[in-house]
Design a protein around this motif. Structure first.
Motif, PDB file in Angstrom:
ATOM      1  N   LEU A   1       4.977  16.166 -32.038  1.00  0.00           N
ATOM      2  CA  LEU A   1       5.891  15.029 -32.045  1.00  0.00           C
ATOM      3  C   LEU A   1       6.172  14.590 -30.611  1.00  0.00           C
ATOM      4  O   LEU A   1       6.185  15.411 -29.690  1.00  0.00           O
ATOM      5  CB  LEU A   1       7.201  15.404 -32.735  1.00  0.00           C
ATOM      6  CG  LEU A   1       7.101  15.705 -34.228  1.00  0.00           C
ATOM      7  CD1 LEU A   1       8.419  16.269 -34.736  1.00  0.00           C
ATOM      8  CD2 LEU A   1       6.706  14.473 -35.005  1.00  0.00           C
TER       9      LEU A   1
ATOM     10  N   SER B   1       8.214   7.462 -39.187  1.00  0.00           N
ATOM     11  CA  SER B   1       7.504   6.504 -38.353  1.00  0.00           C
ATOM     12  C   SER B   1       7.092   7.217 -37.064  1.00  0.00           C
ATOM     13  O   SER B   1       7.927   7.508 -36.220  1.00  0.00           O
ATOM     14  CB  SER B   1       8.421   5.320 -38.034  1.00  0.00           C
ATOM     15  OG  SER B   1       7.798   4.451 -37.112  1.00  0.00           O
ATOM     16  N   LEU B   2       5.796   7.489 -36.948  1.00  0.00           N
ATOM     17  CA  LEU B   2       5.285   8.191 -35.774  1.00  0.00           C
ATOM     18  C   LEU B   2       4.665   7.188 -34.802  1.00  0.00           C
ATOM     19  O   LEU B   2       4.012   6.235 -35.214  1.00  0.00           O
ATOM     20  CB  LEU B   2       4.258   9.249 -36.179  1.00  0.00           C
ATOM     21  CG  LEU B   2       4.750  10.332 -37.147  1.00  0.00           C
ATOM     22  CD1 LEU B   2       3.626  11.301 -37.465  1.00  0.00           C
ATOM     23  CD2 LEU B   2       5.943  11.068 -36.590  1.00  0.00           C
ATOM     24  N   GLN B   3       4.868   7.428 -33.517  1.00  0.00           N
ATOM     25  CA  GLN B   3       4.301   6.578 -32.470  1.00  0.00           C
ATOM     26  C   GLN B   3       2.783   6.758 -32.454  1.00  0.00           C
ATOM     27  O   GLN B   3       2.281   7.832 -32.749  1.00  0.00           O
ATOM     28  CB  GLN B   3       4.865   6.964 -31.100  1.00  0.00           C
ATOM     29  CG  GLN B   3       6.374   6.849 -31.001  1.00  0.00           C
ATOM     30  CD  GLN B   3       6.848   5.424 -31.093  1.00  0.00           C
ATOM     31  OE1 GLN B   3       6.221   4.521 -30.566  1.00  0.00           O
ATOM     32  NE2 GLN B   3       7.952   5.216 -31.788  1.00  0.00           N
TER      33      GLN B   3
ATOM     34  N   ARG C   1      -0.768   7.711 -31.219  1.00  0.00           N
ATOM     35  CA  ARG C   1      -1.207   8.766 -30.312  1.00  0.00           C
ATOM     36  C   ARG C   1      -2.413   8.280 -29.526  1.00  0.00           C
ATOM     37  O   ARG C   1      -3.236   7.514 -30.029  1.00  0.00           O
ATOM     38  CB  ARG C   1      -1.603  10.037 -31.077  1.00  0.00           C
ATOM     39  CG  ARG C   1      -0.540  10.583 -32.016  1.00  0.00           C
ATOM     40  CD  ARG C   1       0.678  11.046 -31.225  1.00  0.00           C
ATOM     41  NE  ARG C   1       1.583  11.856 -32.000  1.00  0.00           N
ATOM     42  CZ  ARG C   1       2.701  11.394 -32.545  1.00  0.00           C
ATOM     43  NH1 ARG C   1       3.020  10.143 -32.457  1.00  0.00           N
ATOM     44  NH2 ARG C   1       3.496  12.210 -33.200  1.00  0.00           N
TER      45      ARG C   1
ATOM     46  N   ASP D   1       9.436   9.193 -31.986  1.00  0.00           N
ATOM     47  CA  ASP D   1       9.039   9.411 -33.380  1.00  0.00           C
ATOM     48  C   ASP D   1      10.285   9.485 -34.253  1.00  0.00           C
ATOM     49  O   ASP D   1      11.308  10.047 -33.860  1.00  0.00           O
ATOM     50  CB  ASP D   1       8.245  10.713 -33.534  1.00  0.00           C
ATOM     51  CG  ASP D   1       6.823  10.604 -33.025  1.00  0.00           C
ATOM     52  OD1 ASP D   1       6.341   9.477 -32.838  1.00  0.00           O
ATOM     53  OD2 ASP D   1       6.192  11.663 -32.828  1.00  0.00           O
TER      54      ASP D   1
ATOM     55  N   GLU E   1      15.721  10.444 -34.527  1.00  0.00           N
ATOM     56  CA  GLU E   1      14.716  10.024 -33.548  1.00  0.00           C
ATOM     57  C   GLU E   1      14.507  11.161 -32.560  1.00  0.00           C
ATOM     58  O   GLU E   1      15.474  11.714 -32.017  1.00  0.00           O
ATOM     59  CB  GLU E   1      15.184   8.778 -32.803  1.00  0.00           C
ATOM     60  CG  GLU E   1      14.171   8.284 -31.791  1.00  0.00           C
ATOM     61  CD  GLU E   1      14.626   7.026 -31.081  1.00  0.00           C
ATOM     62  OE1 GLU E   1      13.902   6.582 -30.183  1.00  0.00           O
ATOM     63  OE2 GLU E   1      15.707   6.494 -31.412  1.00  0.00           O
TER      64      GLU E   1
ATOM     65  N   ALA F   1       7.577  12.958 -41.914  1.00  0.00           N
ATOM     66  CA  ALA F   1       7.315  11.868 -40.976  1.00  0.00           C
ATOM     67  C   ALA F   1       7.790  10.560 -41.593  1.00  0.00           C
ATOM     68  O   ALA F   1       7.488  10.260 -42.740  1.00  0.00           O
ATOM     69  CB  ALA F   1       5.827  11.789 -40.663  1.00  0.00           C
TER      70      ALA F   1
END
Length: 160
Positions: free
Chosen positions: A69, A151-153, A155, A73, A102, A149
Motif C-alpha cells: 500500500l 481505491s488504490l493508486q 502503481r 490508497d 486513507e 481495497a
C-alpha cells in the motif's frame, strides 16, 4: 450478559465464541446452513421474458500484501478485526472502527491511516502483526486487521 452453554462441559461462553473456553469443543454454527440456502435462492434473477439468468456475485478480496500500500490508497477496515478487549465471558470488543481510511504511511508493524467518515475521523494505527497479548492489560490483545481495497493508486510498472 448473553451467553451460550457448551453441550459437552456445560461451561458458559460468549455468544460469538466458536470453541468452548474450557474444553475446546467447537460450537455448531447454524448461520452457515442458512447462508447456503439463501445464496441459491437469491442468485437467480427473473427477467421479464420469464427466463432467469445467474448473477455473478462480486467477491471482495482481502488485501494480502499490506506492505504494498502507498500514501493516498483508500482501504476499508472490516468489522470484527484488529485490536480487541476480551471480557471474562469470552466476548470480544474490537477497538478499531470499521470503515474507510486513507493510507498515510507504512511502518514495520502496521499502517498509519486517516479516517474518512465521521465515526472513523482522525489518525489511527492499524496493527498488522501477529496476535499478541498486551503487557499493560491482561484482557487486551493486538491482532491483524482485515482490509479491503476501495481505491488504490496506480502503481509504477517495472516492465519494458
Amino acid at each position: 450478559m448473553p451467553y451460550k452453554v457448551c453441550n459437552h462441559c456445560s461451561e458458559q461462553n460468549g455468544v460469538r465464541t466458536l470453541v468452548c473456553k474450557k474444553c475446546n469443543t467447537p460450537f455448531k454454527i447454524e448461520s452457515q446452513d442458512l447462508n447456503k440456502q439463501s445464496d441459491t435462492a437469491s442468485s437467480h434473477v427473473k427477467r421479464r421474458s420469464g427466463h432467469s439468468r445467474r448473477l455473478k456475485k462480486r467477491k471482495k478480496e482481502l488485501i494480502k500484501d499490506w506492505r504494498s500500500l502507498i500514501r493516498g490508497d483508500i482501504i476499508r477496515v472490516v468489522g470484527g478485526s484488529g485490536t480487541f478487549y476480551q471480557t471474562s465471558d469470552g466476548m470480544c470488543h474490537y477497538l478499531t472502527d470499521r470503515g474507510k481510511y486513507e493510507v498515510e504511511s507504512i511502518d514495520s508493524n502496521g499502517i498509519h491511516v486517516r479516517g474518512l467518515a465521521s465515526r472513523t475521523s482522525g489518525h489511527q494505527f492499524l496493527y498488522m502483526g501477529p496476535l499478541t497479548k498486551s503487557s499493560l492489560c491482561t484482557s487486551l490483545y493486538r491482532d491483524k486487521h482485515k482490509l479491503l481495497a476501495v481505491s488504490l493508486q496506480p502503481r509504477e510498472s517495472n516492465g519494458v
